[in-house]
Design an enzyme around this catalytic site. Structure first.
Site, PDB file in Angstrom:
ATOM      1  N   SER A  31       2.007   4.737  -4.813  1.00  0.00           N
ATOM      2  CA  SER A  31       0.896   4.370  -5.707  1.00  0.00           C
ATOM      3  C   SER A  31       0.215   5.634  -6.207  1.00  0.00           C
ATOM      4  O   SER A  31      -0.234   6.455  -5.415  1.00  0.00           O
ATOM      5  CB  SER A  31      -0.150   3.554  -4.954  1.00  0.00           C
ATOM      6  OG  SER A  31       0.414   2.407  -4.393  1.00  0.00           O
ATOM      7  N   ARG A  63      -7.582   4.204   2.006  1.00  0.00           N
ATOM      8  CA  ARG A  63      -6.887   5.433   1.560  1.00  0.00           C
ATOM      9  C   ARG A  63      -7.820   6.647   1.647  1.00  0.00           C
ATOM     10  O   ARG A  63      -7.833   7.502   0.766  1.00  0.00           O
ATOM     11  CB  ARG A  63      -6.378   5.301   0.124  1.00  0.00           C
ATOM     12  CG  ARG A  63      -5.330   4.249  -0.107  1.00  0.00           C
ATOM     13  CD  ARG A  63      -4.025   4.616   0.623  1.00  0.00           C
ATOM     14  NE  ARG A  63      -2.954   3.754   0.201  1.00  0.00           N
ATOM     15  CZ  ARG A  63      -2.730   2.534   0.697  1.00  0.00           C
ATOM     16  NH1 ARG A  63      -3.502   2.057   1.655  1.00  0.00           N
ATOM     17  NH2 ARG A  63      -1.721   1.816   0.254  1.00  0.00           N
ATOM     18  N   GLU A  82      -4.842   8.430  -6.335  1.00  0.00           N
ATOM     19  CA  GLU A  82      -4.686   8.425  -4.878  1.00  0.00           C
ATOM     20  C   GLU A  82      -3.954   9.697  -4.450  1.00  0.00           C
ATOM     21  O   GLU A  82      -4.123  10.196  -3.341  1.00  0.00           O
ATOM     22  CB  GLU A  82      -3.862   7.190  -4.474  1.00  0.00           C
ATOM     23  CG  GLU A  82      -3.865   6.919  -2.995  1.00  0.00           C
ATOM     24  CD  GLU A  82      -2.634   6.180  -2.516  1.00  0.00           C
ATOM     25  OE1 GLU A  82      -1.870   6.776  -1.738  1.00  0.00           O
ATOM     26  OE2 GLU A  82      -2.450   5.025  -2.904  1.00  0.00           O
TER      27      GLU A  82
HETATM   28  N1  EPU Z   1       0.776  -6.253 -10.028  1.00  0.00           N
HETATM   29  C1  EPU Z   1       0.994  -6.449 -11.372  1.00  0.00           C
HETATM   30  N2  EPU Z   1       1.779  -5.534 -12.018  1.00  0.00           N
HETATM   31  C2  EPU Z   1       2.355  -4.482 -11.397  1.00  0.00           C
HETATM   32  C3  EPU Z   1       2.102  -4.288 -10.025  1.00  0.00           C
HETATM   33  C4  EPU Z   1       1.311  -5.190  -9.352  1.00  0.00           C
HETATM   34  O1  EPU Z   1       0.517  -7.399 -11.975  1.00  0.00           O
HETATM   35  O2  EPU Z   1       3.068  -3.732 -12.055  1.00  0.00           O
HETATM   36  C5  EPU Z   1       0.016  -7.271  -9.288  1.00  0.00           C
HETATM   37  C6  EPU Z   1       0.960  -8.085  -8.393  1.00  0.00           C
HETATM   38  O3  EPU Z   1       1.475  -9.162  -9.064  1.00  0.00           O
HETATM   39  C7  EPU Z   1       0.074  -8.508  -7.264  1.00  0.00           C
HETATM   40  C8  EPU Z   1      -0.950  -7.385  -7.180  1.00  0.00           C
HETATM   41  O4  EPU Z   1      -0.886  -6.653  -8.394  1.00  0.00           O
HETATM   42  O5  EPU Z   1      -0.586  -9.693  -7.579  1.00  0.00           O
HETATM   43  C9  EPU Z   1      -0.726  -6.484  -5.990  1.00  0.00           C
HETATM   44  O6  EPU Z   1       0.536  -5.850  -6.068  1.00  0.00           O
HETATM   45  P1  EPU Z   1       1.306  -5.315  -4.761  1.00  0.00           P
HETATM   46  O7  EPU Z   1       1.416  -6.385  -3.753  1.00  0.00           O
HETATM   47  O8  EPU Z   1       2.562  -4.671  -5.243  1.00  0.00           O
HETATM   48  O9  EPU Z   1       0.342  -4.267  -4.123  1.00  0.00           O
HETATM   49  P2  EPU Z   1      -0.581  -3.135  -4.748  1.00  0.00           P
HETATM   50  O10 EPU Z   1      -2.008  -3.513  -4.580  1.00  0.00           O
HETATM   51  O11 EPU Z   1      -0.116  -2.781  -6.124  1.00  0.00           O
HETATM   52  C10 EPU Z   1      -0.906  -1.854  -2.490  1.00  0.00           C
HETATM   53  C11 EPU Z   1      -0.775  -0.455  -1.988  1.00  0.00           C
HETATM   54  C12 EPU Z   1       0.681  -0.108  -1.708  1.00  0.00           C
HETATM   55  C13 EPU Z   1       1.211  -1.084  -0.665  1.00  0.00           C
HETATM   56  C14 EPU Z   1       1.030  -2.517  -1.205  1.00  0.00           C
HETATM   57  C15 EPU Z   1       1.407  -3.550  -0.166  1.00  0.00           C
HETATM   58  C16 EPU Z   1      -2.637   0.768  -2.960  1.00  0.00           C
HETATM   59  C17 EPU Z   1      -3.060   1.795  -3.957  1.00  0.00           C
HETATM   60  N3  EPU Z   1      -1.337   0.481  -2.963  1.00  0.00           N
HETATM   61  O12 EPU Z   1      -0.246  -1.909  -3.749  1.00  0.00           O
HETATM   62  O13 EPU Z   1       0.725   1.192  -1.151  1.00  0.00           O
HETATM   63  O14 EPU Z   1       2.571  -0.832  -0.392  1.00  0.00           O
HETATM   64  O15 EPU Z   1      -0.352  -2.750  -1.556  1.00  0.00           O
HETATM   65  O16 EPU Z   1       0.440  -3.571   0.837  1.00  0.00           O
HETATM   66  O17 EPU Z   1      -3.464   0.269  -2.196  1.00  0.00           O
HETATM   67  C18 EPU Z   1       1.029   3.522  -1.608  1.00  0.00           C
HETATM   68  O18 EPU Z   1      -0.121   3.685  -1.188  1.00  0.00           O
HETATM   69  O19 EPU Z   1       1.733   4.477  -2.019  1.00  0.00           O
HETATM   70  C19 EPU Z   1       1.568   2.162  -1.671  1.00  0.00           C
HETATM   71  C20 EPU Z   1       2.772   1.917  -2.183  1.00  0.00           C
END
Ligand code: EPU
Length: 335
Positions: free
Chosen positions: A235, A160, A331
């Site tokens: 995010s 990012r 972010e």
């Molecule tokens: N999780 C929780 N609670 C929540 C949300 C997530 O426990 O409320 C846990 C999930 O269970 C999972 C882990 O966190 O084990 C990761 O969650 P998720 O797969 O939803 O991905 P993320 O790391 O929260 C990142 C990106 C997203 C992207 C997704 C999929 C960042 C800051 N965000 O989210 O990007 O869509 O991975 O690749 O890196 C964005 O940048 O706007 C965005 C949506």
């Protein structure tokens, strides 16, 4: 080109924050952009408004980038170079690629925002980042009025992150981006667990890029709010990277903490998990809240002000710091 005065920016930012611009102009061509930039002392560049939290009125000229167009520059048996103007909507570009069977962007389906701002934060999702298929970009250098080219490696892409968020910040306006995409021989990325389960659920054994896009859209729709319905910027925080040592202590207390190994010494922890552990998920203060399905996304239920969302983000940062000794970094660009 005509300037409007004192207009609301509510329709121009995906958070739907109702602040005003002192002056506003929409530019449709690169020459219009050059002309207005050369004549203006101070201005604010607005593109898709999807990674932005506006906490105050913009007391200067807002230049809305509306440069449109896509063109195939060159192609061979295996790849195609497509030049896309900055004001094109990102997801519409993805759909266009799928229609032409051009591969590379399918995992980044449904990301809000425009093509020109995508490189700034090196947009990424489901195992793919923009840096994986961006060839080069053109940008207007504000001081000299010249168009300069940045090759992929010049952009210093990170998680990012890019040169445009660091020492090139405020010095350039990206006008077009050229992507190198695949034809026929697509390198599919289905490494992300959620994509695999979604493909299985749909009974897809040999996925095409369209199948992957469909799976990504379904996953996103199941947990991310549609900005046309509930204001948000995706995010709000980056996933923090902590030392392995600190991670071991965290894991000791919370054996189920999700994580991604970054290097020998560092581990990335999902900010959404940290925010949820602090009890914020689904909570709401007036019209400012934390999304009920993904705690990493702050939302505007209607009439929240940018300051209310910002204060909520600070409250979250404070709690996460106190509870886990981890700093959450926004972010989203906060203005
Ligand atoms: N999780 C929780 N609670 C929540 C949300 C997530 O426990 O409320 C846990 C999930 O269970 C999972 C882990 O966190 O084990 C990761 O969650 P998720 O797969 O939803 O991905 P993320 O790391 O929260 C990142 C990106 C997203 C992207 C997704 C999929 C960042 C800051 N965000 O989210 O990007 O869509 O991975 O690749 O890196 C964005 O940048 O706007 C965005 C949506």
């Amino acid at each position: 080109m005509s300037t409007e005065k004192n207009i609301s920016l509510k329709a121009y930012n995906t958070f739907g924050i109702d602040v005003r611009a002192k002056e506003f102009i929409s530019v449709n061509t690169r020459s219009e952009l050059k002309e207005i930039v050369s004549k203006s002392e101070d201005f604010f560049i607005l593109s898709g408004g999807s990674n932005l939290l506006l906490t105050r009125d913009i007391d200067k000229l807002v230049i809305h980038l509306n440069l449109k167009g896509k063109e195939v520059l060159k192609e061979n048996e295996r790849s195609v170079y497509v030049k896309v103007q900055a004001g094109e909507n990102w997801h519409e570009f993805v759909v266009w690629c799928l229609e032409h069977d051009f591969g590379g962007v399918e995992n980044l389906s449904l990301i809000p925002g425009n093509v020109g701002t995508a490189p700034m934060q090196n947009i990424g999702a489901y195992g793919v980042e923009l840096k994986d298929f961006m060839h080069e970009l053109e940008a207007l250098e504000i001081q000299s009025g010249k168009i300069v080219t940045f090759k992929n490696k010049d952009c210093q892409f990170g998680y990012r992150d890019s040169i445009f968020k660091n020492h090139a910040k405020g010095k350039y306006i990206i006008t077009s981006v050229t992507y190198k995409l695949t034809k026929h021989n697509h390198k599919l990325n289905t490494s992300y667990g959620a994509i695999q389960s979604e493909l299985e659920r749909n009974g897809v054994k040999n996925p095409t890029i369209k199948d992957i896009s469909k799976a990504v859209i379904a996953i996103r729709q199941s947990k991310l709010p549609d900005p046309r319905e509930i204001g948000n910027s995706g995010s709000f925080f980056k996933n923090p990277v902590i030392s392995k040592h600190q991670f071991r202590q965290l894991q000791h207390k919370h054996p189920k903490v999700p994580y991604y190994i970054v290097s020998e010494t560092e581990v990335k922890v999902p900010a959404g998990w940290l925010v949820e552990q602090c009890g914020f998920k689904g909570r709401r203060w007036g019209d400012a809240g934390v999304h009920k399905k993904q705690a990493l996304v702050l939302v505007n239920y209607g009439n929240a002000t940018g300051l209310q969302i910002f204060e909520l983000s600070q409250k979250i940062q404070k709690e996460v710091k106190e509870r886990f000794q981890i700093d959450l970094e926004a972010e989203v660009n906060i203005i």
